[in-house]
Design a protein around this motif. Structure first.
Motif, PDB file in Angstrom:
ATOM      1  N   SER A 173     -20.160 -44.750  36.592  1.00 20.06           N
ATOM      2  CA  SER A 173     -19.593 -43.962  35.288  1.00 20.06           C
ATOM      3  C   SER A 173     -18.002 -44.570  35.163  1.00 20.06           C
ATOM      4  CB  SER A 173     -19.690 -42.546  35.486  1.00 20.06           C
ATOM      5  OG  SER A 173     -18.915 -42.046  36.521  1.00 20.06           O
ATOM      6  N   ASP A 174     -17.321 -44.767  36.148  1.00 21.25           N
ATOM      7  CA  ASP A 174     -15.898 -45.323  36.186  1.00 21.25           C
ATOM      8  C   ASP A 174     -15.964 -46.694  35.698  1.00 21.25           C
ATOM      9  OD1 ASP A 174     -14.749 -43.110  37.362  1.00 21.25           O
ATOM     10  OD2 ASP A 174     -14.985 -43.874  39.292  1.00 21.25           O
ATOM     11  N   LEU A 175     -16.849 -47.687  36.183  1.00 24.38           N
ATOM     12  CA  LEU A 175     -16.933 -48.908  35.665  1.00 24.38           C
ATOM     13  C   LEU A 175     -17.326 -49.023  34.582  1.00 24.38           C
ATOM     14  CD1 LEU A 175     -17.204 -52.045  36.388  1.00 24.38           C
ATOM     15  CD2 LEU A 175     -19.638 -51.681  36.945  1.00 24.38           C
ATOM     16  N   LEU A 176     -18.234 -48.187  33.688  1.00 24.72           N
ATOM     17  CA  LEU A 176     -18.793 -48.243  32.456  1.00 24.72           C
ATOM     18  C   LEU A 176     -17.455 -47.857  31.575  1.00 24.72           C
ATOM     19  CD1 LEU A 176     -22.183 -47.041  32.624  1.00 24.72           C
ATOM     20  CD2 LEU A 176     -21.540 -49.142  32.039  1.00 24.72           C
ATOM     21  N   MET A 209     -25.972 -48.918  30.349  1.00 29.27           N
ATOM     22  CA  MET A 209     -25.112 -50.245  30.825  1.00 29.27           C
ATOM     23  C   MET A 209     -25.207 -51.116  29.695  1.00 29.27           C
ATOM     24  SD  MET A 209     -25.488 -50.560  34.878  1.00 29.27           S
ATOM     25  CE  MET A 209     -27.295 -50.479  34.916  1.00 29.27           C
ATOM     26  N   VAL A 210     -26.350 -51.472  28.948  1.00 23.67           N
ATOM     27  CA  VAL A 210     -26.495 -52.460  28.118  1.00 23.67           C
ATOM     28  C   VAL A 210     -25.950 -52.225  26.754  1.00 23.67           C
ATOM     29  CG1 VAL A 210     -28.228 -53.615  29.547  1.00 23.67           C
ATOM     30  CG2 VAL A 210     -28.984 -52.076  27.740  1.00 23.67           C
ATOM     31  N   VAL A 211     -26.094 -50.958  26.478  1.00 25.55           N
ATOM     32  CA  VAL A 211     -25.637 -50.692  25.026  1.00 25.55           C
ATOM     33  C   VAL A 211     -23.952 -50.081  24.978  1.00 25.55           C
ATOM     34  CG1 VAL A 211     -25.921 -48.867  23.259  1.00 25.55           C
ATOM     35  CG2 VAL A 211     -27.787 -49.824  24.477  1.00 25.55           C
ATOM     36  N   GLY A 212     -23.730 -49.357  26.380  1.00 23.72           N
ATOM     37  CA  GLY A 212     -22.298 -49.102  26.272  1.00 23.72           C
ATOM     38  C   GLY A 212     -21.945 -47.595  26.139  1.00 23.72           C
ATOM     39  N   HIS A 213     -23.038 -46.796  25.759  1.00 26.32           N
ATOM     40  CA  HIS A 213     -22.995 -45.430  25.436  1.00 26.32           C
ATOM     41  C   HIS A 213     -24.314 -44.535  25.988  1.00 26.32           C
ATOM     42  CE1 HIS A 213     -25.466 -45.477  22.002  1.00 26.32           C
ATOM     43  NE2 HIS A 213     -24.851 -46.337  21.424  1.00 26.32           N
ATOM     44  N   LEU A 236     -30.342 -38.365  39.143  1.00 30.67           N
ATOM     45  CA  LEU A 236     -29.741 -39.757  39.102  1.00 30.67           C
ATOM     46  C   LEU A 236     -29.073 -40.091  37.723  1.00 30.67           C
ATOM     47  CD1 LEU A 236     -30.488 -42.328  40.964  1.00 30.67           C
ATOM     48  CD2 LEU A 236     -32.134 -42.876  39.327  1.00 30.67           C
ATOM     49  N   LYS A 237     -27.753 -40.382  38.163  1.00 24.00           N
ATOM     50  CA  LYS A 237     -26.922 -40.735  36.848  1.00 24.00           C
ATOM     51  C   LYS A 237     -25.902 -41.609  37.453  1.00 24.00           C
ATOM     52  CE  LYS A 237     -24.596 -36.462  38.274  1.00 24.00           C
ATOM     53  NZ  LYS A 237     -24.086 -34.994  37.709  1.00 24.00           N
ATOM     54  N   PRO A 238     -24.986 -42.119  36.513  1.00 19.40           N
ATOM     55  CA  PRO A 238     -24.008 -43.235  36.753  1.00 19.40           C
ATOM     56  C   PRO A 238     -22.944 -42.677  37.871  1.00 19.40           C
ATOM     57  CG  PRO A 238     -24.452 -43.329  34.411  1.00 19.40           C
ATOM     58  CD  PRO A 238     -25.389 -42.132  34.991  1.00 19.40           C
ATOM     59  N   SER A 239     -22.721 -41.365  37.645  1.00 21.92           N
ATOM     60  CA  SER A 239     -21.361 -40.807  38.583  1.00 21.92           C
ATOM     61  C   SER A 239     -22.011 -40.648  40.142  1.00 21.92           C
ATOM     62  CB  SER A 239     -20.897 -39.371  38.061  1.00 21.92           C
ATOM     63  OG  SER A 239     -22.209 -38.500  37.992  1.00 21.92           O
ATOM     64  N   ASN A 240     -23.399 -40.766  40.185  1.00 26.48           N
ATOM     65  CA  ASN A 240     -24.158 -40.699  41.414  1.00 26.48           C
ATOM     66  C   ASN A 240     -24.477 -41.990  41.821  1.00 26.48           C
ATOM     67  OD1 ASN A 240     -24.016 -38.097  42.180  1.00 26.48           O
ATOM     68  ND2 ASN A 240     -25.994 -37.429  41.357  1.00 26.48           N
ATOM     69  N   ILE A 241     -23.944 -43.138  41.263  1.00 32.85           N
ATOM     70  CA  ILE A 241     -24.166 -44.344  41.979  1.00 32.85           C
ATOM     71  C   ILE A 241     -22.667 -44.964  42.052  1.00 32.85           C
ATOM     72  CG2 ILE A 241     -24.853 -46.600  41.254  1.00 32.85           C
ATOM     73  CD1 ILE A 241     -26.801 -45.424  39.348  1.00 32.85           C
ATOM     74  N   LEU A 242     -22.541 -45.329  43.442  1.00 35.11           N
ATOM     75  CA  LEU A 242     -21.259 -45.656  43.824  1.00 35.11           C
ATOM     76  C   LEU A 242     -21.380 -47.516  44.002  1.00 35.11           C
ATOM     77  CD1 LEU A 242     -20.065 -43.594  46.931  1.00 35.11           C
ATOM     78  CD2 LEU A 242     -18.828 -44.123  44.864  1.00 35.11           C
TER      79      LEU A 242
END
Length: 820
Positions: free
Chosen positions: A98-101, A204-208, A136-142
């Motif tokens: 989520s930080d990366l996005l 990730m591919v769309v941006g939102h 499973l969500k972006p903030s749970n992926i390091l």
């Protein structure tokens, strides 16, 4: 729980890493194991059945903690503190997805797939273990600094209520990443995680986010009732095939989604390969393909073990003197590998090194050299994993040819210039020259067969064919895996093929290694596959190509082949390769005129398969009676056949007896004190199946006993903190040293003894039982040998084994006296 607290149980809080509605994540220090950890504390606002919630969470976390996967953040511990549960994770530096996005916005297709594919691999691993993530969500992926994605928070999603003001009907997870069947019917399955993975890939591919709303209930309503569609092509361009993959993962009906996380990963893999067929492969696409192939290999249960075994040995650096201890520790973790190595180094194959019978890995390193033992270990690890009943014959043929090329390279290197300091380098370089092909044959059997068909149909070489079928050449596959396993640069460099025309003279030592490696492998291919009528022509062509870079006469070539054939037949008896039946064995014997010799060797191999004993083992099994120092006479014993298993009462005595004989020889040979002490500790460790064995040495300046080295679990960390004063303290350590007596503590928590166990020990070691062997000279303590096991009552030593252990202690005393 107080967010400004300084400690959580034994953990020392450093700072807050992040906060959620019901949780706080801290960076903390674990003084027991001396490492940084991440601690997540959770607070339940609902009071009803709170204790049940806590216990269920802790139990689920214990289940999750058993999982091991390179793309998972493991849970170390779970507990309760001040009424709230907490979970202890490995601390991983980096940022969340989520930080990366937030920083980059939409990612390229390659970038997005490079992140989601390992995540799917981790999710598939969890599903195979019966665990569903559910949040499973972006903030749970390091994302680590090296770009490796790792999933965290398995099984510990936050609780939210379904409707405002209601607390009985709860949902687990984050609304924007929930599956429609879960929102509507509370249906829980692996398909929930697949839907969430589709949402993350979309984002990730769309941006939102794929589904947005003014509140969580509007978001959940849209997920449950409205189809998810890709943005119009004018807004953002998404490849049609990639779009189809995303939409299939996001199908409303779970039955219309991918059947498994692995299937979704395969679809993304196929998409990547299809893209590479239409464009020259870039460095990025090659890496993506390599990552996919590595993930496919990890689905085979043995590949993670193979990778870890090879990597742990490669992490040991030969230039460091203490690396002897580190290398021995890495090998000793595998009982079967340890004993295969000891059988091998005691065969005629290594008789030229001298040194008599070798019973410890430490002595093997002293006699044969660091690189030789490391290379033997890596070779045996690879061979042990490269076995599969479905295509064992083909793999054995490939392995025999690989080993043969290594022996040829080693012999050539011995006669080469001083550029090659150690012929073992040439051996291991040649062994791993075709690593990509060997691994592909084992892990991608169907693709390997397709590659052979493409080579035949299009009359192209294997690198062109493998790139077409796998999306990456055998060479690049092998190099990529060698890098992930931590092979040094000279091995990686030697894996690169040489140009087809004449080879110029080498400018560096690494170039010479690469030329010797390539020559050896090409020579083996000629020996294995060239008809007798074409031999002379093929050899002349090979000699002409390498004439400037490595001139070698036909007579020398014949001698090299003969020597390699002699050595491989000796080597084969230990690993039971069956050289006689192999294609290259027959061809090489025919070339050198040693047909009879190979037949005899082959018969010996079959005999070895029946008895599983080498000549050296037979010698070591002879009854041994040794008079040790200070008049102690040893019991007699034999080295058992089942040394590949953990020691039992029978072979414990045999390993001790063989070790004592070995150390007696070393004392006569004048080995260094450190080497002798290392051999003594290793013999104790292997024979008694201790969890760890450690040597402490007196430090006169500090007037303390301090850890020096040892073997076993977490030994490098333990050694650093194992220290206690020599001044009087009312504990068992002082009693053992001051009285010069051996002490066995069966249970450190036994009422009569618990007050005699010092605080420093309880903070440093988790073992519940240990034994102390003091080393005193003229009643003055100079050292101490400590050995332990985790469970109370785990150490049982019959009198004859105790006598042998004391003999080892006496040998240590004698070695120390010789240096005074």
């Amino acid at each position: 729980m107080n967010q400004d607290l300084q400690k959580i149980d034994r953990f020392e809080v450093t700072r807050i890493l992040g906060k959620g509605a019901q949780s706080v994540v801290y960076l903390a220090y674990d003084p027991k194991l001396q490492r940084e950890v991440a601690i997540k504390t959770l607070h339940f606002t609902k009071q009803k059945d709170q204790q049940n919630e806590i216990q269920a969470l802790i139990q689920e976390s214990r289940t999750v903690s058993k999982m091991r996967h390179p793309n998972l953040v493991p849970i170390f511990e779970a507990g309760e503190y001040e009424g709230d549960p907490y979970l202890v994770f490995e601390y991983v530096e980096g940022k969340t997805l989520s930080d990366l996005l937030r920083e980059k916005g939409a990612l390229s297709a390659n970038e997005a797939i490079g992140i989601i594919a390992p995540v799917l691999d981790a999710v598939a691993h969890a599903h195979q273990n019966g665990i569903i993530h559910r949040d499973l969500k972006p903030s749970n992926i390091l994302i680590s600094p090296e770009g490796i994605p790792r999933v965290m928070d398995f099984g510990i999603a936050e609780r939210i209520s379904d409707k405002p003001g209601e607390h009985d009907d709860v949902l687990i997870g984050t609304p924007a990443y929930m599956a429609p069947e879960y929102i509507d019917g509370r249906i829980i399955s692996e398909k929930n995680d697949i839907f969430a993975a589709g949402l993350i890939l979309y984002e990730m591919v769309v941006g939102h986010k794929a589904v947005q709303g003014s509140n969580i209930y509007q978001i959940m309503h849209r997920i449950a009732s409205e189809p998810i569609e890709l943005p119009p092509s004018g807004e953002i361009s998404i490849d049609e095939k990639l779009g189809d993959i995303i939409l299939k993962a996001l199908a409303k009906n779970p039955l219309d989604r991918y059947a498994s996380a692995e299937e979704m990963g395969d679809a993304l893999h196929s998409f990547m390969l299809a893209g590479e067929e239409t464009a020259p492969p870039s460095a990025e696409s090659k890496q993506s393909t390599l990552d996919f192939l590595l993930r496919r290999m990890r689905h085979r249960g043995d590949f993670p073990a193979l990778s870890e075994s090879v990597s742990s040995i490669n992490r040991v650096v030969s230039s460091d003197r203490e690396s002897i201890n580190k290398l021995s520790n890495s090998i000793l973790k595998d009982f079967a590998l340890t004993n295969k190595i000891l059988r091998l180094v005691n065969t005629a194959f290594y008789s030229t090194y001298g040194g008599g019978t070798i019973s410890t890995i430490s002595r093997a390193v002293i006699i044969l050299g660091f690189d030789a033992v490391r290379n033997i270990a890596v070779t045996l690890i690879l061979f042990e994993h490269m076995q599969n009943k479905a295509h064992a014959t083909h793999l054995k043929e490939e392995f025999i040819q690989t080993l043969f090329s290594g022996l040829i390279a080693k012999d050539i290197a011995k006669g080469a210039s001083k550029d090659i300091k150690d012929p073992e380098e040439a051996f291991i370089c040649s062994m791993f020259h075709n690593l990509g092909r060997l691994l592909a044959m084992f892990y991608f059997q169907e693709e390997a067969e397709s590659i052979n068909r493409v080579m035949a149909q299009k009359e192209c070489n294997e690198d062109i064919a493998s790139a077409q079928v796998l999306g990456i050449s055998y060479q690049d596959l092998g190099i990529g895996i060698a890098k992930t396993w931590g092979f040094p640069e000279q091995i990686v460099h030697s894996m690169r093929k040489l140009p087809p025309d004449s080879i110029p003279r080498p400018k560096t030592a690494m170039d010479r290694l690469r030329i010797i490696t390539s020559f050896s492998n090409e020579l083996c291919a000629i020996v294995a596959h060239t008809p007798s009528e074409d031999r002379l022509k093929s050899i002349k062509k090979l000699s002409g190509r390498y004439g400037d870079s490595m001139p070698i006469q036909e007579k020398q070539l014949q001698q090299t082949l003969e020597k390699a054939l002699d050595e491989i037949t000796q080597f084969a008896g230990t690993v039971r390769l069956g050289v006689r039946e192999s294609r290259i064995g027959k061809q090489a014997a025919n070339w050198t005129g040693h047909t009879h010799q190979v037949e005899v060797a082959g018969a010996s191999e079959h005999a070895a398969e029946g008895t599983e004993l080498t000549e050296a083992e037979a010698q070591m099994q002879d009854t041994v009676a040794i008079t040790a120092t200070e008049g102690v006479t040893l019991a007699q014993g034999k080295l058992p056949e089942g040394m590949g298993n953990k020691p039992d009462a029978g072979n414990a005595q045999a390993i001790l007896t063989a070790g004592i004989q070995d150390i007696s020889n070393s004392l006569v040979d004048g080995c260094s004190l450190n080497d002798l002490l290392r051999m003594i500790l290793e013999t104790m460790y292997r024979s008694m199946d201790f969890q760890r064995v450690l040597l402490c040495i007196k430090d006169a300046k500090q007037n303390a006993m301090v850890g020096r080295f040892g073997f076993g679990e977490d030994i490098n960390q333990i050694v650093k903190t194992f220290k206690f004063p020599l001044s009087y303290t009312p504990d068992v350590f002082h009693a053992a040293l001051s009285k010069g007596v051996d002490i066995l503590i069966s249970d450190i928590n036994e009422p009569k003894i618990k007050d005699r166990i010092p605080d420093w020990y309880r903070k440093t070691i988790t073992a519940q039982t240990f034994v102390l062997f003091p080393l005193n000279i003229k009643n003055v303590p100079v050292a101490l040998i400590y050995a332990d096991k985790e469970a109370a009552g785990g150490i049982n030593m019959p009198e004859n084994e105790l006598s042998l252990l004391r003999t080892l202690r006496n040998q240590a005393l004698l070695a120390i006296k010789q240096t005074l």
